[in-house]
Design a protein around this motif. Structure first.
Motif, PDB file in Angstrom:
ATOM      1  N   ALA A 135       0.859  -1.184   0.020  1.00 49.94           N
ATOM      2  CA  ALA A 135      -0.040   0.063  -0.045  1.00 49.94           C
ATOM      3  C   ALA A 135       1.119   1.211  -0.247  1.00 49.94           C
ATOM      4  O   ALA A 135       0.144   2.242  -0.303  1.00 49.94           O
ATOM      5  N   GLY A 136       2.235   1.224   0.281  1.00 50.05           N
ATOM      6  CA  GLY A 136       3.203   2.240   0.151  1.00 50.05           C
ATOM      7  C   GLY A 136       2.622   3.589   1.162  1.00 50.05           C
ATOM      8  O   GLY A 136       2.386   3.239   2.251  1.00 50.05           O
ATOM      9  N   ILE A 137       2.494   4.675   0.715  1.00 49.21           N
ATOM     10  CA  ILE A 137       2.290   5.877   1.581  1.00 49.21           C
ATOM     11  C   ILE A 137       0.667   5.953   1.321  1.00 49.21           C
ATOM     12  O   ILE A 137       0.254   7.144   1.957  1.00 49.21           O
ATOM     13  N   GLY A 138       0.089   5.283   1.067  1.00 51.97           N
ATOM     14  CA  GLY A 138      -1.567   5.276   1.021  1.00 51.97           C
ATOM     15  C   GLY A 138      -1.963   6.266   0.071  1.00 51.97           C
ATOM     16  O   GLY A 138      -3.240   6.654   0.206  1.00 51.97           O
ATOM     17  N   ALA A 139      -1.351   6.224  -1.128  1.00 49.37           N
ATOM     18  CA  ALA A 139      -1.646   7.181  -2.246  1.00 49.37           C
ATOM     19  C   ALA A 139      -2.867   6.770  -2.821  1.00 49.37           C
ATOM     20  O   ALA A 139      -3.774   7.450  -3.464  1.00 49.37           O
ATOM     21  N   ASN A 140      -3.552   5.360  -2.565  1.00 54.35           N
ATOM     22  CA  ASN A 140      -4.844   5.145  -3.350  1.00 54.35           C
ATOM     23  C   ASN A 140      -5.761   5.173  -2.249  1.00 54.35           C
ATOM     24  O   ASN A 140      -7.148   4.631  -2.789  1.00 54.35           O
ATOM     25  N   LEU A 141      -5.856   5.457  -1.193  1.00 50.12           N
ATOM     26  CA  LEU A 141      -6.868   5.262  -0.025  1.00 50.12           C
ATOM     27  C   LEU A 141      -8.058   6.201  -0.452  1.00 50.12           C
ATOM     28  O   LEU A 141      -9.308   5.822  -0.081  1.00 50.12           O
ATOM     29  N   GLY A 142      -7.777   7.384  -1.119  1.00 56.17           N
ATOM     30  CA  GLY A 142      -8.886   8.305  -1.580  1.00 56.17           C
ATOM     31  C   GLY A 142      -9.683   7.794  -2.880  1.00 56.17           C
ATOM     32  O   GLY A 142     -10.610   8.159  -3.057  1.00 56.17           O
ATOM     33  N   TYR A 143      -9.219   6.577  -3.372  1.00 59.17           N
ATOM     34  CA  TYR A 143     -10.054   6.193  -4.675  1.00 59.17           C
ATOM     35  C   TYR A 143     -11.086   5.034  -4.355  1.00 59.17           C
ATOM     36  O   TYR A 143     -11.922   4.682  -5.458  1.00 59.17           O
ATOM     37  N   TYR A 144     -11.290   4.467  -3.249  1.00 63.30           N
ATOM     38  CA  TYR A 144     -12.201   3.513  -2.899  1.00 63.30           C
ATOM     39  C   TYR A 144     -13.688   3.920  -2.929  1.00 63.30           C
ATOM     40  O   TYR A 144     -13.735   5.227  -2.345  1.00 63.30           O
ATOM     41  N   SER A 145     -14.617   3.327  -3.355  1.00 65.52           N
ATOM     42  CA  SER A 145     -16.094   3.646  -3.642  1.00 65.52           C
ATOM     43  C   SER A 145     -16.645   3.422  -2.352  1.00 65.52           C
ATOM     44  O   SER A 145     -16.161   2.284  -1.467  1.00 65.52           O
ATOM     45  N   PRO A 146     -17.997   3.613  -2.001  1.00 60.70           N
ATOM     46  CA  PRO A 146     -18.697   3.355  -0.803  1.00 60.70           C
ATOM     47  C   PRO A 146     -19.000   1.863  -0.873  1.00 60.70           C
ATOM     48  O   PRO A 146     -19.603   1.195   0.240  1.00 60.70           O
ATOM     49  N   ALA A 147     -18.950   1.077  -1.956  1.00 56.59           N
ATOM     50  CA  ALA A 147     -19.168  -0.269  -2.135  1.00 56.59           C
ATOM     51  C   ALA A 147     -18.112  -1.114  -1.290  1.00 56.59           C
ATOM     52  O   ALA A 147     -18.146  -2.240  -1.037  1.00 56.59           O
TER      53      ALA A 147
END
Ligand SMILES: C[S@@+](CC[C@H](N)C(=O)[O-])C[C@H]1O[C@@H](n2cnc3c(N)ncnc32)[C@H](O)[C@@H]1O
Length: 205
Positions: free
Chosen positions: A40-52
């Motif tokens: 997951a690294g520095i968490g760069a993708n955490l904002g891309y997840y949907s409410p699903a």
């Protein structure tokens, strides 16, 4: 880990992967249920997840990156519970069939013995679960591939284990995944050596 690996490489990586993020965001929006993000690294993708998504579990072996990801996890994930833990994708600390989705984003280039990580991703997914991936790979063009092969030993040293000539498409197939969709293209906005990309979704049958 060295000072270089902990403090110099992570911001360089963040800058170098900026050109990929728009496509990664669209891909990750397709994750659902209980999600495991490997590397997951520095968490760069955490904002891309949907409410699903019900829960995001992230594993990352580099403590300095994990700390950075933890600091922004709650604000970035818009209310989706996030659990970030130190771990190695080759030996996942999870039971069989725990997850609905495994996300692998620019990570199979770096994991040593990536075949083990592909087998582990397969194991922790429920039957019918999805591997969502975005990876830079070996070029399909002979000349670029030859340059990648030549420069790979040096690249690996400078880029903390990252390799530029992996056949990740085959790796996923060998682990037992079946592709729902796979897009194979040359990214126009990044250096040629890391521009060959595969991205898509594969199922654990
Ligand atoms: C290029 S970075 C990508 C990070 C993140 N996935 C992203 O999209 O920004 C590669 C990541 O793989 C991680 N990594 C390296 N070896 C690993 C392993 N054995 N298991 C899990 N992650 C690993 C690195 O620490 C690093 O965070």
């Amino acid at each position: 880990m060295s000072f270089y690996e902990d403090h110099i490489f992570p911001p360089v990586m963040e800058w170098a992967t900026k050109g990929f993020r728009r496509q990664i965001a669209a891909l990750i929006a397709q994750a659902q249920g209980r999600v495991l993000e490997i590397g997951a690294g520095i968490g760069a993708n955490l904002g891309y997840y949907s409410p699903a998504v019900e829960e995001i579990v992230g594993i990352e072996p580099v403590e300095a990156m994990l700390e950075k990801a933890r600091r922004m996890a709650d604000s970035a994930s818009h209310g989706i519970p996030v659990r970030l833990t130190a771990g190695d994708a080759r030996d996942l600390p999870f039971a069989d069939a725990e997850f609905d989705t495994v996300v692998a984003c620019l990570v199979f280039c770096t994991i040593p013995q990536p075949e083990k990580a592909a087998q582990e991703a397969f194991r922790v997914l429920k039957p019918g679960g999805k591997l969502v991936f975005f990876e830079h790979v070996a070029s399909p063009h002979r000349t670029t591939r030859a340059v990648q092969n030549r420069l790979n030993p040096l690249w690996r040293k400078v880029a903390c284990g990252c390799e530029i000539n992996r056949d990740t498409r085959r790796l996923f197939e060998q682990a037992g995944f079946v592709y729902d969709s796979i897009d194979d293209f040359i990214h126009p906005k990044v250096p040629a050596l890391v521009a060959p990309i595969i991205t898509g979704i594969a199922t654990r049958p």
